[in-house]
Design an enzyme around this catalytic site. Sequence first.
Site, short mmCIF file in Angstrom:
data_model
loop_
_atom_site.label_atom_id
_atom_site.label_comp_id
_atom_site.label_asym_id
_atom_site.label_seq_id
_atom_site.Cartn_x
_atom_site.Cartn_y
_atom_site.Cartn_z
N TYR A 228 -11.32 -2.34 7.74
CA TYR A 228 -12.03 -1.69 6.66
C TYR A 228 -12.93 -2.59 5.83
CZ TYR A 228 -9.49 2.38 8.01
OH TYR A 228 -9.01 3.43 8.75
N PHE B 260 -0.62 7.63 0.55
CA PHE B 260 -1.23 8.97 0.54
C PHE B 260 -1.96 9.19 1.86
CE2 PHE B 260 -3.97 5.92 -1.62
CZ PHE B 260 -5.20 6.08 -1.00
#
Length: 434
Positions: free
Chosen positions: A145, A434
Site C-alpha cells: 500500500y 474493519f
Amino acid sequence: MSKDAPAGAGRHTEGRPTAPDAVEVRAVTEDELPLWDRAVARGFLRPHLAEGTEYRRLTFEPGRFLGAFDPYDPSRCVATFRSFDTGLTVPGGALLPVDAITAVTVNSTHRRRGLLRRMMGQDLAAAKERGSAAAILIAAEHPIYGRYGFGPATRNQSWTVDLGRGRLREDLPASGGRTDFVTMAEARKHGAELHERWRRRQPGAIGRSDTWWKLHTGEVTLPGFDWKEPFLALHRDAEGTVTGLIAYTVDDVWEGNLPNCTLTVQDFLALDREAAVALWRLAFSVDWVRTVAIGNLAPDDPLPLLLTDPRAAVPGRDSSDFLWLRLLDLPAAFTARSYRAPGRLVLEVADPDGFAAGRWALETAADGTGRCTPTGEAADLALDASALAALYLGTESAVRLHTAGLLTELTGGAAERADLLLRTAVQAWNPDGF
C-alpha cells in the site's frame, strides 16, 4: 482488512488471454451481494461456510461496494473492494472525515492485471470529491500500500502476562465505583456510549457503528467470523457513570488436576486510571487463570508498570503497525490536528497520484493550532506521500525516517524540527479492525 498482490499485466490461468481493461470494475448491486461475499471469502483464502448476505446488507451503501467481473464468466466476481465514511480522531480530539477501505481482495486467478489500482483509484477520487481528508485501511501485507500513498499511522502492542511472576501492585488505589458483568444487550447500549466518549481522547481511534456492536455482541452473525459470547464487564464510577469496559474469553486447559487456563482480552476501554486498574484487577483474579493474553493494547499503555514485576508482561508477536493512512487533503488534515510547539516547516511532497503533491508550508502556533498551505519557498524536507502519512498522527519519527533514507533533509536539523511539531504526548492507537 485488505489483501492483494502486486498489480500489472497478466493472463487468464486457463490460457485464454484477457486484456486488463476487459475486466469490468464497477459498483455491485444489492442483489449481487452473494457473489461479492463469496469472492471476499475466496480472496482471503477462507472457506465459504455460508452466505453472509444478511450482514452485508446491513453495511451496504450503493456505489461503495466495488467488484471486478471477467467477461469470460460475468457471473463470477474476481476482485472486491469496499469503503465507508467514518471519523478518525486526530491529536487535539477533532474528528477528521476519512474514507475507510476494507474487503480488498483479488482472486489468485486474476493477479497482476491492475485491478487493485483501478479500484483504489476510483475510490480515492470519489472520496476526495465527497470531502474526505484522508483514507485509512488495515494492511494485511506491508509492501503493497505504500505505492498508493498509504503509510503506517498507528501501532498496537500485544502482551502475555504470566500471573505466576507478576500481579497488580498493592499500592494502586482502589476504585470508588463498582465492576459488574453485563449482558450483550447492555454492552451494546452502554459500550457504544462509552466508546464515543473514549475515542475523543485517543488519537488514531475510529467510530464503531451500530452494525459493529451487533456483530461483536452476537446480535448478527457473519459466517467465518468466529464469535462466541465473551465475559463482558463494565466499570462505573461512584456517580454511576460507565468509565470502563473489558471483554474476555477463558480457555479450559488442565494439566492433570492443575488448571492452566489463559484469559484472552478481546476489548479494553478505560477513561481513567481507576477504571483501568479495576478492570485489570478483575482479569488478573479470575479462578484457574495462569496467563492473561492481550492482543491489541496502546503502545504506550502503562500496564507493565502496574505489575509487581513488569517483566511478567512479555511483548507478543502481534505487536506491529496497524492502521494505515493516506492523505487526500493536506490543508484540511493539518488544520484539524493540534501541535505541541510553534514552528514553521516547508515540505516537498512527491505523490504520483497528485493528492498531496507539491510544496507545502506547515505553520504551527503557540496555542496548538496550525495550517498547511501551498508555497513556492525552498523546502526543508523532501518526502513522499507514504512517509508524510506515517508522520501525520505523530506515530513515526522524522529523524528515524531520515536515518532509514525514507526522507531527505534539505535544511540542517529539519527532521528534528518536524518531530518537535508533529510528535504527540499520547501515542496514536486504533483497537479496531474493519
